[in-house]
Design a protein around this motif. Structure first.
Motif, mmCIF file in Angstrom:
data_model
loop_
_atom_site.group_PDB
_atom_site.id
_atom_site.type_symbol
_atom_site.label_atom_id
_atom_site.label_comp_id
_atom_site.label_asym_id
_atom_site.label_seq_id
_atom_site.Cartn_x
_atom_site.Cartn_y
_atom_site.Cartn_z
ATOM 1 N N ASP A 90 73.876 4.145 65.992
ATOM 2 C CA ASP A 90 74.608 3.804 64.769
ATOM 3 C C ASP A 90 75.351 2.479 64.917
ATOM 4 N N ASP A 91 75.930 2.237 66.108
ATOM 5 C CA ASP A 91 76.589 0.955 66.365
ATOM 6 C C ASP A 91 75.579 -0.179 66.264
ATOM 7 N N THR A 139 76.115 3.256 70.627
ATOM 8 C CA THR A 139 75.172 4.195 70.018
ATOM 9 C C THR A 139 74.179 3.497 69.093
ATOM 10 N N ASP A 177 67.036 4.374 59.053
ATOM 11 C CA ASP A 177 67.510 5.740 59.225
ATOM 12 C C ASP A 177 66.431 6.653 59.809
ATOM 13 N N LYS A 192 72.674 -0.235 64.652
ATOM 14 C CA LYS A 192 72.216 -0.420 63.273
ATOM 15 C C LYS A 192 73.250 -1.183 62.449
ATOM 16 N N ARG A 193 74.520 -0.856 62.633
ATOM 17 C CA ARG A 193 75.593 -1.550 61.911
ATOM 18 C C ARG A 193 75.580 -3.037 62.238
#
Length: 90
Positions: A9-10, A7, A28, A12-13
């Motif tokens: 989010d994955d 994803t 964000d 971005k991490r």
């Protein structure tokens, strides 16, 4: 090996872990179609990110990913395609 989709989010991490973030960039926000260069990530940062993705998700990404994946959406598509191939082969 991951069975869930990779994803945003994955990504971005892993980007933050691999290369940090420029203070002027808002990860964000709506960044899916923003080129990595505009997000202050150059090819070396993307190469490091891809290496971490490979280790974390047990896949192998072609070296051309760094040049082909100009945006987060493109990288997500390539990673998810490789995850699907790996799952199908298992």
């Amino acid at each position: 090996m991951a069975t869930q989709p990779f994803t945003l989010d994955d990504l971005k991490r892993i980007l933050l872990e691999a290369a940090g973030v420029d203070e002027s960039v808002d990860l964000d926000g709506d960044i899916l179609d923003t080129e990595f260069e505009q997000l202050s990530y150059e090819s070396l940062a993307i190469l490091e990110t891809c290496g971490r993705i490979e280790r974390d998700y047990g896949i192998s990404l072609d070296d051309s990913v760094v040049t082909e994946a100009k945006t987060p959406r493109a990288l997500l598509d390539l990673v998810n395609a490789q995850l699907a191939e790996t799952a199908d082969a298992a």
